[in-house]
Design a protein around this motif. Structure first.
Motif, PDB file in Angstrom:
ATOM      1  N   ASN A 158       0.874  -1.249  -0.197  1.00 25.03           N
ATOM      2  CA  ASN A 158      -0.275  -0.047   0.088  1.00 25.03           C
ATOM      3  C   ASN A 158       1.405   1.603  -0.160  1.00 25.03           C
ATOM      4  O   ASN A 158       0.937   2.113   0.937  1.00 25.03           O
ATOM      5  N   PRO A 159       1.284   1.249  -1.499  1.00 23.34           N
ATOM      6  CA  PRO A 159       2.127   2.707  -1.402  1.00 23.34           C
ATOM      7  C   PRO A 159       1.802   3.635  -1.336  1.00 23.34           C
ATOM      8  O   PRO A 159       2.618   4.619  -0.420  1.00 23.34           O
ATOM      9  N   SER A 160       0.543   5.266  -0.910  1.00 23.75           N
ATOM     10  CA  SER A 160      -0.243   5.357  -0.573  1.00 23.75           C
ATOM     11  C   SER A 160      -0.206   5.427   1.576  1.00 23.75           C
ATOM     12  O   SER A 160      -0.719   6.897   1.612  1.00 23.75           O
ATOM     13  N   ALA A 161       0.199   4.662   1.465  1.00 24.94           N
ATOM     14  CA  ALA A 161      -0.138   4.751   3.550  1.00 24.94           C
ATOM     15  C   ALA A 161       1.454   5.295   3.641  1.00 24.94           C
ATOM     16  O   ALA A 161       1.513   5.546   5.076  1.00 24.94           O
ATOM     17  N   VAL A 162       2.619   5.230   3.114  1.00 25.99           N
ATOM     18  CA  VAL A 162       3.756   6.303   3.381  1.00 25.99           C
ATOM     19  C   VAL A 162       3.945   7.059   3.916  1.00 25.99           C
ATOM     20  O   VAL A 162       4.094   7.532   5.331  1.00 25.99           O
ATOM     21  N   VAL A 163       3.165   7.902   2.734  1.00 24.38           N
ATOM     22  CA  VAL A 163       3.367   9.498   3.610  1.00 24.38           C
ATOM     23  C   VAL A 163       2.373  10.056   5.198  1.00 24.38           C
ATOM     24  O   VAL A 163       3.197  10.019   5.730  1.00 24.38           O
ATOM     25  N   PRO A 164       1.400   8.654   4.852  1.00 20.82           N
ATOM     26  CA  PRO A 164       0.714   9.103   6.456  1.00 20.82           C
ATOM     27  C   PRO A 164       1.328   8.928   7.568  1.00 20.82           C
ATOM     28  O   PRO A 164       1.747   8.726   8.732  1.00 20.82           O
ATOM     29  N   VAL A 195      -6.325  17.105  13.032  1.00 20.47           N
ATOM     30  CA  VAL A 195      -6.076  17.214  11.634  1.00 20.47           C
ATOM     31  C   VAL A 195      -4.952  17.144  11.355  1.00 20.47           C
ATOM     32  O   VAL A 195      -5.017  16.326   9.641  1.00 20.47           O
ATOM     33  N   ALA A 196      -4.082  16.925  11.097  1.00 17.29           N
ATOM     34  CA  ALA A 196      -2.482  16.572  10.926  1.00 17.29           C
ATOM     35  C   ALA A 196      -2.379  15.064  10.168  1.00 17.29           C
ATOM     36  O   ALA A 196      -2.099  15.276   8.959  1.00 17.29           O
ATOM     37  N   LEU A 197      -3.229  14.260  10.845  1.00 18.71           N
ATOM     38  CA  LEU A 197      -2.724  12.766  10.550  1.00 18.71           C
ATOM     39  C   LEU A 197      -3.758  13.285   9.799  1.00 18.71           C
ATOM     40  O   LEU A 197      -3.795  12.428   8.295  1.00 18.71           O
ATOM     41  N   TYR A 198      -5.056  13.163   9.943  1.00 20.31           N
ATOM     42  CA  TYR A 198      -6.036  12.861   9.009  1.00 20.31           C
ATOM     43  C   TYR A 198      -5.551  13.853   7.529  1.00 20.31           C
ATOM     44  O   TYR A 198      -6.278  13.347   6.267  1.00 20.31           O
ATOM     45  N   ALA A 199      -5.305  14.998   7.804  1.00 21.71           N
ATOM     46  CA  ALA A 199      -4.614  15.270   6.236  1.00 21.71           C
ATOM     47  C   ALA A 199      -4.066  14.722   5.682  1.00 21.71           C
ATOM     48  O   ALA A 199      -3.766  14.356   4.681  1.00 21.71           O
ATOM     49  N   LEU A 200      -2.647  13.945   6.416  1.00 21.96           N
ATOM     50  CA  LEU A 200      -2.180  13.293   5.126  1.00 21.96           C
ATOM     51  C   LEU A 200      -2.647  12.172   4.834  1.00 21.96           C
ATOM     52  O   LEU A 200      -2.469  11.557   4.019  1.00 21.96           O
ATOM     53  N   ILE A 201      -3.301  11.572   5.635  1.00 25.70           N
ATOM     54  CA  ILE A 201      -3.838  10.164   4.730  1.00 25.70           C
ATOM     55  C   ILE A 201      -5.120  10.499   3.580  1.00 25.70           C
ATOM     56  O   ILE A 201      -4.421   9.617   2.704  1.00 25.70           O
ATOM     57  N   GLY A 202      -5.133  11.975   3.709  1.00 22.92           N
ATOM     58  CA  GLY A 202      -6.164  12.556   2.563  1.00 22.92           C
ATOM     59  C   GLY A 202      -5.308  12.572   1.677  1.00 22.92           C
ATOM     60  O   GLY A 202      -5.283  12.266  -0.007  1.00 22.92           O
ATOM     61  N   ILE A 203      -3.746  12.602   1.666  1.00 18.82           N
ATOM     62  CA  ILE A 203      -2.560  13.128   0.612  1.00 18.82           C
ATOM     63  C   ILE A 203      -2.545  11.635   0.321  1.00 18.82           C
ATOM     64  O   ILE A 203      -1.759  11.898  -1.343  1.00 18.82           O
ATOM     65  N   GLY A 204      -2.229  10.702   0.722  1.00 18.89           N
ATOM     66  CA  GLY A 204      -1.052   9.290   1.001  1.00 18.89           C
ATOM     67  C   GLY A 204      -1.644   8.747  -0.261  1.00 18.89           C
ATOM     68  O   GLY A 204      -0.959   8.283  -1.209  1.00 18.89           O
TER      69      GLY A 204
END
Length: 556
Positions: A158-164, A195-204
């Protein structure tokens, strides 16, 4: 069966356990004293011994003990049906895990914040302590080596999980500064962090990150394993307030938001549990439910690793002794609620029984992948979030918890090295940097020495984790029971769960012994015998200590 009925009944039972049973244990068995000066105050050093707000400490404790295990265990155990898994999670949380976790913290707080292994030396004797410490070392070695594999596989898949996942470390560092340096209100900091964590999840999903195919002969998963251990080593050297506490606290908040989404989705969509309550058509080769259920589901019902965290890091940060109930027992409730979510995600997150049976085609299938797949389907249906976001959300949840457990696990292994340095008078091991290098080196030696370039050596001894871990839980309860008896308090509330656990675990060890022999797996057979002998010897030492105490009491 409606998933809502199972959800509400499980949560209601655990809530009653905390409100009533934990209060009884705290007041009449442990007799928690608000005026007792805890090691966080008497030995405060700003690094490991730090008086901590109970909500922040609860976040650290809960996320450290949770990891991926309360997801993996139930997600595998539902192969026997959701009924046995549900019963063990609910009753195990109330009568086993809560008492075990709070008891280990209390025992350590009353013994200068030392680990349960070191406390054993004072309570029972040096031989029991030495044997206990060997079992503790093996459990930590397994947890650290295997969780590195679990996290690396999830990051590759899941490469989308790396950023968050990695961005959460930066968020935690900032949160630590805001709380301890800037003294900003905890509620405001919590909101900022979430808020910061979930913003990262949205960016992932928009910024997937993949490592090169190979670097110095190491494939992607091995590269992640090396990076994870390098990070964990650095994190274990930092003061707890800089990274460990804030990271765990924010992760705890995001877990409850994640759980809230899963639970809300269940309440909205009311999915049907397609898996049978009792599976009478288990795949060929599936072991017997008894005793394997009780070692397959550890975290989420009771886990020896919790005792290591409780007496290793948590006890050193307890501000008031009365915080033990909230941090320890309620931490177990939090983990039980995660295990309950794992059961529902892996039994109600599939469209048909046939689809479920296809995934659970053999014992050991399911695990984190089943949780992510089933949970994402429920969340997407119930909340309207896209499937991609739901998958990323649950993957990040699993990885962050496994990561926080690794953080704490390496720090605990460093503590064990330092305690061995003190016990055996080895000056080098008393040094924090040296102890950290030895701890990480042992994990890497297992990962790559036994696993080759793939770094999966930890999986070699993983089949023994369940039994060794539960054995550790039973032995921890045994030490707590001896302390309770010496204080002339009722012992049945710890003696009964430890008796059940030891019987089931020793039974499971004997079953595995036969299996390893039949498979010709001589290495695991040897380890099984070592663990079995060590456990029996610790048990005999405890019985001897209790008999001596009762004789002395009768003489007076």
């Amino acid at each position: 069966m409606s998933a809502i009925i199972v959800l509400l009944s499980g949560l209601a039972a655990m809530a009653c356990g905390y409100i009533f049973y934990s209060r009884f244990i705290a007041q009449y068995i442990f007799k928690l004293d608000p005026d007792f000066k805890t090691p966080a105050h008497t030995q405060e050093d700003g690094v490991d011994f730090v008086p901590t707000n109970r909500f922040i400490l609860w976040g650290h404790h809960f996320t450290s003990v949770a990891g991926a295990a309360p997801i993996v265990g139930p997600a595998v155990a539902v192969i026997w049906g959701w009924g046995p898994a549900f019963a063990w999670v609910v009753f195990g949380t109330i009568f086993f895990a809560g008492v075990h976790d709070a008891g280990a913290i209390w025992a350590s707080v009353r013994n200068k914040g030392r680990s349960i292994g070191a406390v054993t030396g004072d309570v029972i004797g040096e031989r029991a302590r030495n044997l206990f410490m060997v079992i503790i070392f093996l459990v930590l070695l397994m947890v650290n080596a295997v969780f590195a594999v679990v996290i690396s596989n999830l990051l590759v898949a899941n490469p989308s999980a790396v950023v968050p996942v990695w961005g959460a470390i930066i968020v935690a560092l900032i949160i630590g500064q805001l709380i301890y340096r800037r003294k900003i209100n905890l509620l405001a900091v919590s909101i900022i962090g979430v808020v910061a964590l979930y913003a990262l999840i949205g960016i992932g999903p928009n910024v997937p990150v993949e490592l090169p195919e190979t670097v110095a002969g190491l494939p992607q998963n091995s590269q992640w394993i090396v990076l994870l251990f390098l990070y964990a080593a650095i994190a274990s050297l930092l003061p707890v307030w800089v990274l460990l506490q804030p990271r765990d606290y924010i992760n705890g908040l995001q877990l409850f938001i994640g759980l809230g989404l899963v639970y809300a989705a269940i309440l909205i969509s009311n999915p049907t549990i397609v898996a049978p309550a009792f599976n009478t058509a288990v795949p060929e080769g599936t072991p017997s439910l008894l005793p394997l259920l009780f070692v397959t589901i550890a975290c989420g019902a009771i886990s020896g690793f919790h005792g290591l965290v409780s007496s290793g890091t948590t006890s050193k940060q307890i501000n008031k002794e009365t915080d033990v109930r909230f941090v320890g027992y309620f931490g177990a409730i939090g983990e039980g609620s995660l295990a309950l979510a794992a059961i529902l995600a892996t039994t109600a997150g599939f469209a048909t029984l046939g689809e479920w049976r296809e995934l659970y085609s053999e014992f050991g299938e399911g695990g984190v992948d089943a949780f992510v797949e089933g949970g994402a389907a429920i969340v997407a249906t119930g909340t309207g979030l896209s499937e991609a976001i739901a998958v990323t959300l649950l993957t990040v949840m699993a990885v962050l918890f496994a990561g926080t457990t690794m953080d704490t696990g390496i720090r605990l292994q460093r503590y064990i090295m330092q305690e061995w340095g003190t016990i055996y008078n080895i000056p080098a091991l008393k040094s924090v940097p040296v102890a950290t290098v030895v701890a990480v080196g042992a994990c890497l030696a297992l990962a790559f020495g036994a696993g080759g370039a793939d770094g999966t050596g930890g999986m070699l001894i993983w089949p023994l984790f369940g039994t060794t871990n539960q054995l550790l839980a039973g032995l921890t309860l045994l030490v707590v029971t001896v302390i309770v008896v010496r204080l002339a308090r009722p012992m049945w509330y710890t003696l009964l769960p430890l008796s059940f656990l030891l019987v089931m675990t020793l039974f499971a060890l004997l079953v595995q012994l036969v299996d390893f022999y039949q498979q010709g797996n001589w290495f695991l057979l040897f380890l099984d015998i070592v663990i079995l002998v060590a456990a029996v010897m610790v048990l005999l030492e405890c019985v001897s200590a209790l008999r001596k105490h009762f004789r002395e009491r009768a003489a007076t």
